[in-house]
Design an enzyme around this catalytic site. Structure first.
Site, short mmCIF file in Angstrom:
data_model
loop_
_atom_site.label_atom_id
_atom_site.label_comp_id
_atom_site.label_asym_id
_atom_site.label_seq_id
_atom_site.Cartn_x
_atom_site.Cartn_y
_atom_site.Cartn_z
CG HIS A 20 50.25 42.47 41.95
ND1 HIS A 20 51.03 41.45 41.69
CD2 HIS A 20 48.93 42.08 41.85
CE1 HIS A 20 49.89 40.26 41.80
NE2 HIS A 20 48.85 40.88 41.59
CD GLU A 41 45.10 35.52 41.97
OE1 GLU A 41 45.57 35.34 40.75
OE2 GLU A 41 45.58 36.53 42.71
CD GLU A 42 46.59 39.02 44.41
OE1 GLU A 42 47.52 38.64 43.94
OE2 GLU A 42 45.84 39.80 43.69
CG ASP A 81 44.69 41.75 41.33
OD1 ASP A 81 43.89 40.76 41.35
OD2 ASP A 81 45.74 41.72 41.60
CG ASP A 93 43.48 36.64 47.96
OD1 ASP A 93 42.61 36.16 47.23
OD2 ASP A 93 44.63 36.24 47.75
CG ASP A 113 42.03 37.97 38.82
OD1 ASP A 113 42.24 39.19 39.16
OD2 ASP A 113 43.08 36.93 39.35
CG HIS A 150 41.42 36.72 43.65
ND1 HIS A 150 42.03 37.70 44.57
CD2 HIS A 150 41.71 36.93 42.51
CE1 HIS A 150 42.78 38.50 43.69
NE2 HIS A 150 42.73 38.13 42.38
#
Lengths: 490, 490
Positions: free
Chosen positions: B452, B175-176, B141, B110, B203, B108
């Site tokens: 994150h 995804e997030e 990520d 995003d 991931d 991903h």
């Protein structure tokens, strides 16, 4: 209820009753005028109205012939850092005859907030009479009762009758925000209270349609029980299963406070509860209290007890324990997979005579520590008592209670229900502790008056009968006080 | 870690490694360019950047020679009622040689939100290299890993070497925010997955400084246990002591879920937990995992278990139960004397193979109903399972795991730790359930990459070694697949 106004054996009573009946529209208009002033003590923008309300009250007392002292109460610090003056408090005196009893009347002229948009059917500041009820903010809490006292004195004055007792007034303007400064005011004016015999508070409600006299309130011991597991909240995916989670300990501690039959599990907690005497037991027998109505009011289906006596005793004279909630855990809607690191359980015990906060604190702390020790948890437990408010109970055989019973019987045709309040109302206890005088709560508001709610009201009947009650109470109090003094003479 | 770049026995490997080493600054610059695009999928105002990011990714894949299909993913409905388009998803194909294995790579592009003001030491969208670490939002990520795959393919292409496998890409941009529409996308494109042999997700992160292969995640069964005592919150002064309070029932129920040693008290809950085989037990022996470091990361002092093996097994392959909190009770600071009428306890069980959500739901419901029945409470109990996400576990002897182990050993000089994740990562399970293909999680991010968080990074070493790993993985996968096919021949 018997019709009032006919007490042939006592011409003065008849005269007072007659005057009050024939001037009731004037009294109702006075209440309408008072309610028109939005004396909401919680709103700094209405502080001007509140001060005006205090001044009007002071003028009313002066018009009765009282000496009025407006006491500066300092400043209120607002959230934005500015300060505005608190409304002044009123200390007033009417009569100083040492052969008479001296009664001190407490009241307040500030009100709870109210807006039409909150769901009021009528304008809360434009008193409206519907079916014999006078709707408006402050009608029952507490402008109606304060005016009823003033009406009662005014009746004596206008009829040019001697008031049978000396009267003092302590009227404040911030009761609805917790009476800040009241204790200091009482302490700073010890001489004002020195010659007071009786203190009367008329700021609560009847229990039913029957008149009532309130002789007790429960106290409150409010506890925080904190369990700390770590320094930060964690994710249950990465730590779930390998740590001693704080919430687990906390729910176990909370589950060990009270059982499902309402029995408090803290050893010794009931040791100091005053035993139920035969005399007290009898007080409950005739109380007018509708269990089904109380269930409906609370929206509950089942009570823990089935008889009126058990219910009232467990509300008034036995302790209760309520778990209010938890701070620090997930409390929002939806699903969150947090392991809270520090959680604070909150519960309180309604204390009753003769429980002592310090003892309760010790018992609760020891119990929680003992239960926690069994868990062998590495987490940190901290128990703290946030509030330790004592219960209050008066001697129902005190002269002023006898006087009030007589007066109520004369006005309403029935003796009052002798009631307590399960809540913690600090006023009576504060006055009792600081002045050591006899304190009585003498309500004239109806059980359904909705103090603090939308549609607050007082019925015209309760307001006018209350005025009569207060007028007759002066008479009755002077009688019992005279008898008491006579007995005390050698 | 052994020095890389010297595998004399395999000239192609040497050539690939050499190219990647000598072009690493170019790869790092590509990552810097990607990170410069704030493709935060949670912020509607950045939707343009996100779409641009997807387009750039598509162009990169096209430049490799892939056939790229940009799939419309519909519209996102915003809180204010307006709608904006979701970013398109990428389905790309490179090679269609039926004699080769086909691997499908998920990624991903995003990212999580990031602002300098959140406490970043560097601009999160201006990738900055400090002490060998590449700091920036999306570095690990998941932009770094997606680019590592692209770099690996580019290396073959530039060296004009045949790519030993067919490659497909499925790259998404949300995804997030929970991959809305991913399941529909997979279902609607069954033909895309029909000839796929292996699905690889890169991931997640290593467990330590050692490389890792992830073969399992825990599921989650999230429960609401609601106790309703009445229709409205009550005051503990007027109802405390006479009703069956809902909070009392709830804390008792919650206290009966798990004991202080971490043992789940729900009968039968562990019946379906797969027994620990000798082969699996051996996997734990050599895993590099520092208990003290994990304690420090979590800010906790004590674990429920003392050995590395016990800790990892209880995080990965045994269920755990966490009480997250209570909705409907008092949760603010300070003291409030409410009796909450309806309270909802929230807890979840991390499920492991071979637990089934439906069975867990039945066991939990029955247990809570049984405990509640003993309370003889008139309150209303409702147990509901809000989430029933299955665990995922792969066969560590699957060909692609063997290929990955070989590739890791060649690049890093050590075999990977075979790890699971205690959290619930739905992706692997979704792919496995919907495509029935072999799924592997092949991380290249370091344990301390801070996905994150502020200061998200990937180390230059992990990024470049990861690129090598992916390049060699294609080779190794083709080898084991060839052997597999040979075995299958009659």
């Amino acid at each position: 209820m018997v019709p009032y106004g006919s007490h042939g054996s006592e011409p003065l009573v008849d005269e007072l009753f007659n005057y009050i009946d024939t001037h009731q529209d004037e009294f109702v208009q006075d209440l309408k005028d008072w309610i028109a002033i939005p004396s909401d003590s919680s709103d700094p923008l209405l502080r001007g109205d509140l001060s005006k309300m205090v001044e009007i009250t002071a003028e009313s007392l002066q018009a009765l012939g009282a000496t009025v002292n407006l006491v500066d109460m300092g400043e209120e610090k607002l959230n934005d850092g500015r300060s505005i003056p608190f409304p002044k408090a009123i200390l007033a005196e009417l009569g100083k005859n040492s052969s008479k009893a001296t009664v001190c009347i407490y009241g307040h002229v500030d009100v709870q907030p109210a807006k039409k948009e909150d769901g009021w059917k009528t304008d809360p500041y434009n008193m409206t009479e519907i079916n014999g009820n006078l709707y408006g903010r402050g009608a029952t809490d507490n402008k109606g009762p304060v005016l009823a006292w003033i009406n009662a004195v005014k009746t004596y004055r206008t009829l040019d009758q001697e008031i049978p007792v000396n009267i003092k007034f302590i009227i404040e303007g911030v009761e609805e925000t917790g009476s800040p400064g009241l204790e200091d005011l009482i302490k700073a004016n010890a001489s004002f209270f020195a010659d007071v015999d009786y203190i009367v508070i008329s700021d609560n409600l009847w229990l039913s349609r029957k008149p009532a006299l309130t002789y007790g309130t429960r106290g409150s011991a409010y506890f925080f029980v904190e369990v700390e597991g770590g320094t930060k909240d964690l994710h249950s995916g990465t730590f779930g299963g390998i740590i001693h989670e704080a919430m687990r300990d906390l729910v176990y501690l909370l589950a060990n406070l009270i059982d499902s039959s309402g029995h408090i599990l803290i050893p010794g907690i009931c040791d100091d509860v005053a035993p139920l005497t035969e005399e007290e037991r009898r007080l409950y027998e005739n109380i007018d209290f509708d269990l089904e109505e109380h269930k409906n009011n609370g929206g509950v289906n089942t009570f823990l007890y089935s008889t009126k006596e058990e219910i009232l005793q467990h509300l008034w004279r036995y302790p209760s324990l309520t778990i209010h909630g938890i701070e620090g855990a997930f409390s929002g809607p939806g699903s969150k997979t947090v392991i809270p690191s520090k959680v604070i359980g909150k519960f309180s015990i309604r204390q009753v005579p003769d429980m002592k906060s310090a003892v309760v604190q010790q018992q609760v702390t020891k119990h929680l520590e003992d239960v926690f020790a069994k868990l062998k948890s590495p987490n940190k437990l901290t128990v703290s008592m946030q509030i330790g408010a004592s219960p209050w109970v008066a001697d129902v055989n005190d002269p002023q209670y006898e006087a009030a019973r007589n007066a109520i019987t004369k006005v309403f045709g029935v003796p009052p229900d002798m009631i307590r309040d399960g809540s913690t109302i600090p006023l009576a206890r504060i006055f009792q502790d600081l002045t050591k005088k006899s304190v009585m709560m003498l309500p004239i508001g109806g059980a359904d008056d909705g103090e603090h709610s939308q549609h607050e009201k007082i019925s015209r009947s309760n307001y006018i009968q209350g005025t009569k009650l207060f007028a007759i109470f002066f008479l009755e109090l002077s009688k019992v006080h005279e008898e008491l003094m006579a007995k005390k003479q050698p």
